[in-house]
Each structure stands twice: as C-alpha cells, then as structure tokens.
Design an enzyme around this catalytic site. Structure first.
Site, PDB file in Angstrom:
ATOM      1  N   ASP A  56       0.837  -1.189   0.000  1.00 47.40           N
ATOM      2  CA  ASP A  56       0.000   0.000   0.000  1.00 47.40           C
ATOM      3  C   ASP A  56       0.882   1.253   0.000  1.00 47.40           C
ATOM      4  O   ASP A  56       1.596   1.496   0.981  1.00 47.40           O
ATOM      5  CB  ASP A  56      -0.861  -0.055   1.279  1.00 47.40           C
ATOM      6  CG  ASP A  56      -2.078   0.827   1.198  1.00 47.40           C
ATOM      7  OD1 ASP A  56      -2.022   1.844   0.502  1.00 47.40           O
ATOM      8  OD2 ASP A  56      -3.077   0.496   1.852  1.00 47.40           O
ATOM      9  N   ASP A  57       0.881   2.005  -1.092  1.00 54.17           N
ATOM     10  CA  ASP A  57       1.599   3.294  -1.134  1.00 54.17           C
ATOM     11  C   ASP A  57       3.115   3.173  -1.218  1.00 54.17           C
ATOM     12  O   ASP A  57       3.820   4.119  -0.870  1.00 54.17           O
ATOM     13  CB  ASP A  57       1.307   4.162   0.107  1.00 54.17           C
ATOM     14  CG  ASP A  57      -0.092   4.760   0.109  1.00 54.17           C
ATOM     15  OD1 ASP A  57      -0.873   4.471  -0.811  1.00 54.17           O
ATOM     16  OD2 ASP A  57      -0.390   5.525   1.049  1.00 54.17           O
ATOM     17  N   CYS A  92      -5.774   4.402  -3.530  1.00 52.83           N
ATOM     18  CA  CYS A  92      -5.956   2.986  -3.163  1.00 52.83           C
ATOM     19  C   CYS A  92      -7.175   2.326  -3.793  1.00 52.83           C
ATOM     20  O   CYS A  92      -7.062   1.372  -4.553  1.00 52.83           O
ATOM     21  CB  CYS A  92      -6.086   2.835  -1.650  1.00 52.83           C
ATOM     22  SG  CYS A  92      -4.796   3.620  -0.703  1.00 52.83           S
ATOM     23  N   ASN A 342      -0.494   2.156  -5.477  1.00 53.54           N
ATOM     24  CA  ASN A 342      -0.117   3.440  -6.090  1.00 53.54           C
ATOM     25  C   ASN A 342       1.241   3.808  -5.520  1.00 53.54           C
ATOM     26  O   ASN A 342       1.729   3.162  -4.588  1.00 53.54           O
ATOM     27  CB  ASN A 342      -1.151   4.550  -5.825  1.00 53.54           C
ATOM     28  CG  ASN A 342      -1.569   4.659  -4.388  1.00 53.54           C
ATOM     29  OD1 ASN A 342      -2.666   4.258  -4.006  1.00 53.54           O
ATOM     30  ND2 ASN A 342      -0.688   5.174  -3.542  1.00 53.54           N
TER      31      ASN A 342
END
Ligand SMILES: *[C@@H]1O[C@H](CO)[C@@H](O)[C@H](O)[C@H]1NC(C)=O
Ligand SMILES: *[C@@H]1O[C@H](CO)[C@@H](O)[C@H](O)[C@H]1NC(C)=O
Ligand SMILES: *[C@@H]1O[C@H](CO)[C@@H](O)[C@H](O)[C@H]1NC(C)=O
Ligand SMILES: *[C@@H]1O[C@H](CO)[C@@H](O)[C@H](O)[C@H]1NC(C)=O
Ligand SMILES: *[C@@H]1O[C@H](CO)[C@@H](O)[C@H](O)[C@H]1NC(C)=O
Ligand SMILES: *[C@@H]1O[C@H](CO)[C@@H](O)[C@H](O)[C@H]1NC(C)=O
Ligand SMILES: CC(=O)N[C@H]1CO[C@H](CO)[C@@H](O)[C@@H]1O
Length: 610
Positions: A56-57, A92, A342
């Site tokens: 995530d990220d 997300c 992302n």
C-alpha cells in the site's frame, strides 16, 4: 514443459493478431485457449499457483527498494522487473478495483475511496462484486484466498452486506481500523470482526497468510490456488472515527514493528532536483504550495524512515512465503507478483506526504514477477499498467481473455518481450477525480484534520517509446501540463504554452520535441487522450485505430506525419465543462473524436481529409 510452450505460442499468436488486424483481438484469445486445452482437457492439475502481494503506497522513485533486500532477492532477482509499470489512478480504492476487474476507473466508476463515488459500497453497487477476478478464477478452476486490505469503506459495519464474493477463504482488515498499525481489526470468512489490539498489523497478516498458504498447499484437490496478500504497510497510520464520528481523521507516520524501530537512522528522502524546489511546479493547487521549512523537512524525513521500517515486516513475510513454497516443493510452479496500489511523494514539487497526483512518484510503481518461464534478472521496459494484470493472470491461468478487459497481458518471457516490441502500445491512460490531501502533521489543517484540495480532477497520458518520453495532462480547471521526461525527468518545466508556466531560457527546447513542433505533439496527444478517456476494451489498447480506422497509424510518431497536421489541428479537444468530484458524464466534455477518413457513428465524421 507444456506451460512454457503455451506462453511462447500464445505470445506469438497475440503479436500476429495485433500487428495485422486489431479487430481480431478477441478472436486470438480463443485461439490461446485452444492451444492450452488442445488434446488435454484435464490441464488444471499442473496449472501454476499465483501469489499476488499488493503493498500500500510503496514508492519506486524514492529509494524504498534499497531497503527491502529479501523482496529483491526472492522476487525481483529471480524474475522480471517492470521498469515502466504504472497505475492508472493513484489512489488505493480506485486502483485496486481497476486491478481486480481489469478495467480503467472510467469503466468501473469507482473513482474515490468513499461513497458516493467510491469505496466498497460503490464497488458493490456497480455490480463488480458479482463480476471480478476472484470469481472468474474460481470459475476457471482456482481456489482463491485473500488476506489484508481489500477496499476502503469496507467496514466493521458493512462487511456482511454483502460479503465480498469469490474467495474460498478470506481474512480482511476493516475500516475504521484498517490503517491502525497497532489496533487492527480483521474479519475471517463469514465470522464476526476480531480486534488484534496491541499486535502489529503486518505480523497478524503474516500469520494469516501463512495459514492460508498451508491450507492451499495441503489441499488434495487438483485445483491450483490464487492467494492475494495485501499488507497495509507502508501506508501512513490513520485514526478514523466510526460511522457516528466522521470528523476524526488523523494521519501520522506508519508504525514499524518494535524490532524494526531502530533501523535506518540516517535515511532521508533523496534530495533530487524536484525535492522542495525553489520555484513552484505543476499546475492548479500544486502550484500554490509554499516551500517547506526545515522542521517540515525533518518531520518528513522521519516519516520516510518509518515507511522503510514499516516495510520490513512485509519484506520478512515475502521471505517466509517463498520459504514455505520451497519447503512444499511448490515454488517452481508458482507465480509471485509484487506491486503497490499506487506510488507516493514526500517533498517532491513541495508536496507533503501523499499520492493522488499524476507525477512519476505517484503513478510509476514497483512491479516484479517471478515464476515458470520467467528468466531470473529479466528487465522489461514495455509500458505496462495495473489494468494489464487481470489479463496477465488470466493468461497464466489459461483462461480466455474477457472482451471488456481494458488492458493487455504483460510480457513474461523473453519471447513475449520480442513480440511485445512489435505490438505493444506506448501509452498509459491516467485519470483522477475529486480531491487530494496530505498526510503527516505538516500537511494537516490546524484542527488535525487533513488539508483537502478540491478540483484535483484531471486526465493524463504517460507515453514512452523509442522516440518519446512524455507526460501530458488536462485539468478540470482547463490547465494543461506537458513534460518531456527525456530532458526533464523531474517534471519541473511545463512545456505547455500557457501564461502560468515556468519560462525556460532555451526557446527551441520549449518549441520543439525532437524535430517536431510542440503544437503538433500536443494536438496528437490531446486526440489520443480524447479517445482514451472514454475507451472501452480494445479501444483502450489500440486507441490510434479509433482515430485512423484505416489502421495505418500505430504510434505518436506515425500520427505526427505532416499529412495529418490539419486533421489534428481541427480535432475536438479534451475539455471539462466544470470540476466534479466524480465521473459525471455531463461535466466531461466531448466524448468522441473526429475520425480521419470520416464517420464515427455520431454524425461527427471527418471526411475532408480522406
Ligand atoms: C473453492 O470454491 C470453489 C467455488 O465455490 C469450489 O468449487 C471449490 O471446490 C472450493 N475449493 C475447496 C478446496 O473447497
Ligand atoms: C452509531 O449510532 C447508532 C445510533 O445511535 C448506533 O445504533 C450504532 O451502534 C452506532 N455505531 C457505532 C459503531 O457505535
Ligand atoms: C514550518 O511550516 C509549517 C507549515 O508547513 C508551520 O506549521 C510551522 O510553524 C513552520 N515552522 C517554522 C519553524 O517556521
Ligand atoms: C530545435 O532542435 C531540434 C533538435 O532537438 C532541431 O531538429 C530543430 O530543427 C530545432 N528547431 C529550431 C527552430 O531551431
Ligand atoms: C473548483 O472549480 C470550480 C469550477 O469548476 C470553481 O467554481 C471552484 O471555485 C473551484 N474550487 C476551488 C477550491 O478552487
Ligand atoms: C458514476 O457514479 C456516479 C455516482 O453514483 C453517478 O452519478 C454517475 O452518473 C456515474 N457515471 C457514469 C458515467 O455512469
Ligand atoms: C496484412 C498484414 O499486415 N500482414 C502482416 C501480418 O503480420 C505478419 C507478421 O507480423 C506480417 O508478416 C504480415 O505482413
């Protein structure tokens, strides 16, 4: 090995279909299917397993990959690294929905993290819960497992209305506890949510993941398995209120596991030319940002270190997964994907920690695959996106591609790469609607809530080819960006001719890209974006064909031929009516382009230049 042969043949079939006649796009899928099944209908037994790790990220452009040695060793070095892999919406929930459906956000209409435009309820309302990858894989003979974060607004209150479909077993982390590293709430199968207060969320996830992996490996059915693993790291820690408290929304740095808290004391965000630059860059709200001061930079460096530390538990989990596969003698027959929903920026273009922009930091993400037929250490420079991953998984699973897929399977073998050079497109269609915000204390409003920037609605193109390396965007504010990343890799010099751009002293540099006048480049990019912003299925893959039905234009370079100058000068332009928070057609301007040679069914046909 039959599977290797399948990859090679399928790759070849695809290239022939693509370079000859794009209308046979769906036909060749059936052909692929026949190749696999031909003469042997009990193929399921030796079809490969698939493990998909979705962090995530995580950034690619800063330095995070230098801090995850196990992931690099076990996945990247043993497989393929995709150098030009992009997300199409840098947020997300929309990105995950696009990933698990194989569709651009304008075709899922899940464009935000919360209702009415996004989140789990919108995913359900749009019908995707009945028509998405895990279900397709189950139908195709796979057992499916999922651990970790699914979508935003998938909560302790709505997880059962309805349950996410398509999994033989699942264990989701739920809002409002999704991003609370030390207070996660997980929800297994159809059980009630359970709190793991005091335990680190990635460690909880690791135990669940290895449990499912053991189940899958021990299963005596002949169905292969698909296991998605979605840790929250290195997303920021976020305390949210429950349904009765929508005002609490407090971001802070991610929290590493205790054993990792001391690591990397000297790491700082790389001081690239676009880090906190002297001059503002970008357009719209980004251009209004002040330079950050020393305290803010110091805070953000510590924030960055905590991202690297929080990733360590994921890095350990990757090693544990590989070890478990090896112990079960299943590693040779398993594909392992590693990517992020992302990217992330910290300080570039003066931005505080966050995503949601179209800059490289936010859209270009880590992407590795290892598995049968993939040569260790392979480097892939083809333009690939998250939209391509559902088709890739289909291809691995030997399933016929769906006509509604907006992407194209990514190359997995050396043969694929060679075929790709003949047939793969150059573009990424980036899209975004609504708001942007900052994370971390210096990006927050005085009341502790997030600073929100409205009108962060834009459509963009990333285009990479032997001749070009460009980013072009059109904003709902009517602003534009054009960066030539060959000369300006940090996207500091907007070449789009407008009063509010940074003047550069080299006049030729602003008027030409290579031998082409910038006005000619812009007219082509805009037309390409016009097709992509409303594309569906194969039009998203072969957009030039929409503009040039004769099939003689396949690339920006082809489109730049002088005989098309008037056509492109007269083409309708990408333009928003006004700024909206979601994908509302009435605000989206013209939907379809004029067509070279006339006729597009809308009475808008271009006939003069036949
Ligand atoms: C997984 O679910 C599918 C679809 O319901 C089913 O056909 C399959 O038998 C299940 N696998 C196991 C191991 O239970
Ligand atoms: C929110 O408030 C309603 C009405 O007072 C209540 O029924 C519900 O349980 C509350 N939800 C939570 C998560 O406390
Ligand atoms: C630094 O900037 C932040 C806003 O980003 C501000 O809140 C803070 O007071 C500033 N600190 C100093 C020392 O100027
Ligand atoms: C600008 O530079 C390009 C090479 O990058 C050259 O081909 C072109 O002729 C130059 N144009 C002018 C007007 O000087
Ligand atoms: C957003 O754009 C609309 C026009 O579409 C404008 O009226 C509004 O003032 C803008 N809002 C901000 C915060 O800039
Ligand atoms: C997308 O969803 C929003 C919110 O439900 C809706 O208003 C809009 O019309 C939808 N857009 C399209 C193109 O269907
Ligand atoms: C009509 C046409 O374009 N045929 C081509 C199809 O693809 C093969 C392989 O790339 C070419 O050799 C043909 O010329």
């Amino acid at each position: 090995m039959r599977f290797l042969a399948f990859l090679a043949i399928a790759g070849l079939g695809q290239a022939i279909a693509d370079t000859n006649d794009t209308s046979s796009f769906t036909d060749h899928n059936d052909a692929d299917q026949q190749i696999i099944l031909d003469g042997d209908h009990s193929v399921s037994k030796d079809r490969p397993n698939i493990i998909f790790i979705l962090v995530d990220d995580q950034d690619l452009q800063m330095d995070s990959l230098n801090y995850t040695p196990r992931t690099m060793h076990h996945i990247a070095d043993q497989g393929a690294t995709y150098r030009n892999h992009f997300v199409t919406t840098a947020l997300c929930c929309p990105s995950r929905v696009s990933l698990w459906t194989g569709k651009q956000a304008h075709n899922t209409n899940v464009t935000e993290i919360y209702p009415p435009y996004g989140g789990y309820p919108k995913f359900v309302a749009e019908g995707h819960n009945d028509n998405w990858l895990p279900l397709w894989l189950q139908d195709g003979g796979y057992d499916t497992y999922y651990t970790g974060k699914l979508f935003n607004a998938h909560t302790v209150d709505n997880y059962h209305s309805p349950f996410a479909t398509g999994f033989n077993a699942s264990d989701f982390v739920l809002d409002p506890y999704t991003y609370q590293y030390l207070r996660p709430v997980y929800q297994r199968n159809h059980d009630s949510p359970r709190s793991y207060e005091g335990q680190h969320t990635v460690d909880v996830l690791a135990e669940k993941t290895l449990g499912f992996l053991d189940d899958a490996l021990a299963s005596d059915t002949d169905r292969p398995f698909f296991l998605a693993v979605a840790p929250v790291a290195p997303h920021s820690n976020l305390e949210m209120g429950d349904e009765n408290d929508t005002t609490t929304f407090r971001f802070s740095a991610p929290i590493p596991a205790t054993r990792h808290q001391h690591l990397f004391p000297d790491a700082i965000v790389p001081r690239t030319p676009h880090f906190n630059p002297d001059h503002p860059s970008g357009v719209s709200w980004i251009r209004t940002l002040p330079r950050q001061n020393e305290s803010s930079i110091a805070y953000n460096d510590e924030f960055y270190r905590n991202r690297l530390r929080a990733l360590q538990a994921v890095d350990e989990l990757v090693e544990d997964i590989v070890q478990r596969l090896e112990d079960a003698d299943a590693l040779q027959n398993t594909y392992l994907f590693y990517t992020s929903d992302n990217g992330y920026h910290i300080g570039q273009h003066r931005l505080h920690p966050g995503k949601e922009c179209g800059f490289e930091e936010d859209i270009c993400v880590p992407m590795f695959v290892r598995g049968p037929g993939i040569s260790p250490g392979m480097e892939v420079t083809s333009v690939t996106t998250h939209i391509d991953l559902a088709p890739t998984i289909f291809r691995i699973a030997g399933l016929p591609l769906k006509e509604e897929f907006d992407g194209l399977a990514i190359p997995l073998t050396e043969t694929d790469i060679q075929q790709d050079e003949l047939s793969r497109h150059e573009h990424v269609n980036v899209e975004y609607w609504g708001k942007a915000g900052f994370e971390g204390v210096f990006g927050q409003a005085p009341d502790g809530g997030p600073t929100t920037f409205y009108n962060n609605t834009y459509k963009a193109l990333r285009l990479i080819s032997p001749d070009f390396n460009l980013y072009y965007s059109v904003w709902c504010s009517h602003e534009h960006q054009l960066y030539d990343l060959t000369r300006d890799p940090y996207q500091l010099h907007n070449l789009y001719p407008a009063p509010n751009t940074i003047p550069t002293t080299d006049l030729n540099a602003t008027s030409y890209i290579g031998p082409y006048p910038i006005s000619h480049i812009i007219s082509r990019l805009d037309a390409l974006l016009l097709v992509l912003k409303s594309c569906q299925g194969s039009t998203c893959i072969y957009p030039w064909k929409e503009l040039h039905p004769a099939g003689d234009v396949h690339s920006l370079r082809d489109a730049l031929e002088g005989r098309f100058d008037h056509f492109y000068a007269d083409q309708v332009k990408v333009q928003f009516g006004w700024c909206e928070l979601g994908y509302l057609l009435e605000a989206e301007g013209v939907q379809y382009p004029l067509v070279y040679g006339g006729g597009n069914g809308d009475g808008l046909g271009w006939s003069e230049w036949v």
